[in-house]
Design a protein around this motif. Structure first.
Motif, PDB file in Angstrom:
ATOM      1  N   GLU A 201      13.128  52.828  -6.979  1.00 37.60           N
ATOM      2  CA  GLU A 201      12.562  53.936  -6.207  1.00 37.60           C
ATOM      3  C   GLU A 201      11.240  54.401  -6.804  1.00 37.60           C
ATOM      4  O   GLU A 201      10.282  54.695  -6.076  1.00 37.60           O
ATOM      5  N   VAL A 202      11.175  54.471  -8.125  1.00 35.95           N
ATOM      6  CA  VAL A 202       9.927  54.857  -8.789  1.00 35.95           C
ATOM      7  C   VAL A 202       8.850  53.800  -8.532  1.00 35.95           C
ATOM      8  O   VAL A 202       7.685  54.121  -8.285  1.00 35.95           O
ATOM      9  N   TYR A 203       9.228  52.530  -8.560  1.00 29.91           N
ATOM     10  CA  TYR A 203       8.295  51.444  -8.278  1.00 29.91           C
ATOM     11  C   TYR A 203       7.711  51.605  -6.880  1.00 29.91           C
ATOM     12  O   TYR A 203       6.490  51.487  -6.684  1.00 29.91           O
ATOM     13  N   LYS A 204       8.551  51.851  -5.900  1.00 29.78           N
ATOM     14  CA  LYS A 204       8.088  51.981  -4.514  1.00 29.78           C
ATOM     15  C   LYS A 204       7.161  53.179  -4.356  1.00 29.78           C
ATOM     16  O   LYS A 204       6.169  53.103  -3.628  1.00 29.78           O
ATOM     17  N   GLU A 205       7.476  54.282  -5.022  1.00 29.19           N
ATOM     18  CA  GLU A 205       6.620  55.476  -4.929  1.00 29.19           C
ATOM     19  C   GLU A 205       5.268  55.223  -5.593  1.00 29.19           C
ATOM     20  O   GLU A 205       4.238  55.737  -5.151  1.00 29.19           O
ATOM     21  N   MET A 206       5.256  54.421  -6.650  1.00 31.86           N
ATOM     22  CA  MET A 206       4.017  54.128  -7.363  1.00 31.86           C
ATOM     23  C   MET A 206       3.182  53.050  -6.692  1.00 31.86           C
ATOM     24  O   MET A 206       1.986  52.902  -6.981  1.00 31.86           O
ATOM     25  N   LYS A 207       3.765  52.282  -5.806  1.00 28.84           N
ATOM     26  CA  LYS A 207       3.108  51.088  -5.264  1.00 28.84           C
ATOM     27  C   LYS A 207       1.732  51.367  -4.640  1.00 28.84           C
ATOM     28  O   LYS A 207       0.771  50.643  -4.945  1.00 28.84           O
ATOM     29  N   PRO A 208       1.546  52.375  -3.779  1.00 28.22           N
ATOM     30  CA  PRO A 208       0.204  52.600  -3.219  1.00 28.22           C
ATOM     31  C   PRO A 208      -0.842  52.918  -4.284  1.00 28.22           C
ATOM     32  O   PRO A 208      -1.999  52.493  -4.174  1.00 28.22           O
ATOM     33  N   PHE A 209      -0.441  53.655  -5.311  1.00 26.19           N
ATOM     34  CA  PHE A 209      -1.329  53.989  -6.422  1.00 26.19           C
ATOM     35  C   PHE A 209      -1.779  52.726  -7.145  1.00 26.19           C
ATOM     36  O   PHE A 209      -2.978  52.501  -7.367  1.00 26.19           O
ATOM     37  N   ARG A 210      -0.834  51.878  -7.505  1.00 19.82           N
ATOM     38  CA  ARG A 210      -1.160  50.649  -8.210  1.00 19.82           C
ATOM     39  C   ARG A 210      -1.939  49.696  -7.313  1.00 19.82           C
ATOM     40  O   ARG A 210      -2.846  48.994  -7.776  1.00 19.82           O
ATOM     41  N   ALA A 211      -1.599  49.660  -6.024  1.00 24.62           N
ATOM     42  CA  ALA A 211      -2.287  48.763  -5.097  1.00 24.62           C
ATOM     43  C   ALA A 211      -3.769  49.139  -4.985  1.00 24.62           C
ATOM     44  O   ALA A 211      -4.641  48.254  -4.949  1.00 24.62           O
ATOM     45  N   TYR A 212      -4.055  50.425  -4.931  1.00 26.10           N
ATOM     46  CA  TYR A 212      -5.441  50.882  -4.849  1.00 26.10           C
ATOM     47  C   TYR A 212      -6.212  50.432  -6.098  1.00 26.10           C
ATOM     48  O   TYR A 212      -7.305  49.860  -5.999  1.00 26.10           O
ATOM     49  N   LEU A 213      -5.655  50.680  -7.267  1.00 25.26           N
ATOM     50  CA  LEU A 213      -6.327  50.333  -8.511  1.00 25.26           C
ATOM     51  C   LEU A 213      -6.462  48.820  -8.681  1.00 25.26           C
ATOM     52  O   LEU A 213      -7.516  48.326  -9.105  1.00 25.26           O
ATOM     53  N   ASN A 214      -5.400  48.094  -8.349  1.00 26.72           N
ATOM     54  CA  ASN A 214      -5.435  46.632  -8.507  1.00 26.72           C
ATOM     55  C   ASN A 214      -6.471  46.000  -7.580  1.00 26.72           C
ATOM     56  O   ASN A 214      -7.153  45.044  -7.951  1.00 26.72           O
ATOM     57  N   LYS A 215      -6.590  46.537  -6.374  1.00 30.30           N
ATOM     58  CA  LYS A 215      -7.608  46.031  -5.444  1.00 30.30           C
ATOM     59  C   LYS A 215      -8.999  46.307  -5.996  1.00 30.30           C
ATOM     60  O   LYS A 215      -9.904  45.463  -5.881  1.00 30.30           O
ATOM     61  N   ALA A 216      -9.183  47.457  -6.615  1.00 29.15           N
ATOM     62  CA  ALA A 216     -10.481  47.830  -7.159  1.00 29.15           C
ATOM     63  C   ALA A 216     -10.977  46.853  -8.207  1.00 29.15           C
ATOM     64  O   ALA A 216     -12.187  46.625  -8.333  1.00 29.15           O
ATOM     65  N   VAL A 217     -10.072  46.275  -8.981  1.00 31.04           N
ATOM     66  CA  VAL A 217     -10.496  45.402 -10.077  1.00 31.04           C
ATOM     67  C   VAL A 217     -10.454  43.914  -9.703  1.00 31.04           C
ATOM     68  O   VAL A 217     -10.797  43.063 -10.537  1.00 31.04           O
ATOM     69  N   THR A 218     -10.043  43.605  -8.483  1.00 34.86           N
ATOM     70  CA  THR A 218      -9.942  42.193  -8.092  1.00 34.86           C
ATOM     71  C   THR A 218     -10.892  41.815  -6.959  1.00 34.86           C
ATOM     72  O   THR A 218     -11.121  40.630  -6.733  1.00 34.86           O
ATOM     73  N   VAL A 219     -11.413  42.788  -6.218  1.00 34.87           N
ATOM     74  CA  VAL A 219     -12.322  42.447  -5.098  1.00 34.87           C
ATOM     75  C   VAL A 219     -13.734  42.207  -5.614  1.00 34.87           C
ATOM     76  O   VAL A 219     -14.085  42.664  -6.709  1.00 34.87           O
TER      77      VAL A 219
END
Length: 219
Positions: A201-219
């Protein structure tokens, strides 16, 4: 085996933090470590079910070494007082992991980028400059705020980073040197039967946060 025994081992290690003690109790350490690796394997399987973009991270890959690096930190104890594990690890290393920390002093789940290298920090700031409103929307979501607190070690810049205006609309975020959040855990929560479900549940709640940051460093 259980998390109860894991904490008991860590308490004993904290009182007897030496190579001699570890050598005498290595079988106990290996029993605890191997059990935790199996538990992480099970969590790894479950996280892959809830996230199609999840990077397979078996327990042996996820778990951190318990030895402190005394070459760079000679004054630290020989061994850590916690078990750390990073899940959802990308092969290219350009991703903030989903980190589980179980220790005698504190236990928590965290994610994002803690004091990242210059090039990653630059990419994160570029993303916030471009669409910081989307990032703030994630941070201000009620369920997110109820679940996490922002990790802030007080090392934010006092002024604007080079290349950004002091009156930038997202200057509060651009000054940060760490982009990570934390969900604190009690030992009772970790030892409860539903701890694996809580992690998911914590993973799912954190997912949009991590997705935003991960996209920032990979695009």
């Amino acid at each position: 085996m259980s998390f109860y025994k894991l904490y008991n081992f860590l308490r004993d290690l904290q009182k007897n933090n030496s190579k001699d003690w570890m050598d005498e109790n290595r079988s106990q350490y290996l029993e605890v470590r191997n059990w935790y690796i199996q538990w992480l394997d099970e969590l790894n399987t479950e996280l892959a079910k809830v996230d199609k973009d999840y990077h397979d991270t078996p327990g042996r890959k996820a778990i951190n070494r318990i030895n402190n690096n005394l070459m760079f930190h000679p004054n630290k104890p020989v061994y850590k007082d916690h078990f750390g594990a990073g899940m959802d690890l990308a092969a290219n290393g350009k991703q903030g992991d989903f980190y589980i920390h179980l220790g005698t002093g504190e236990s928590f789940i965290a994610g994002g980028f803690y004091k990242p290298k210059k090039e990653i920090l630059s990419s994160l700031r570029d993303a916030i400059d471009y669409n910081g409103a989307d990032y703030k929307k994630i941070l201000n979501k009620k369920s997110f705020k109820d679940t996490f607190h922002i990790i802030n070690d007080g090392d934010s810049l006092k002024t604007a980073p080079k290349g950004y205006s002091q009156d930038h609309e997202h200057i509060d975020l651009l000054r940060l040197k760490t982009f990570a959040v934390q969900h604190d855990l009690t030992q009772n929560e970790v030892q409860a039967d539903d701890f694996k479900a809580k992690c998911i549940e914590v993973y799912k709640e954190m997912k949009p946060f991590r997705a935003y940051l991960n996209k920032a460093v990979t695009v």
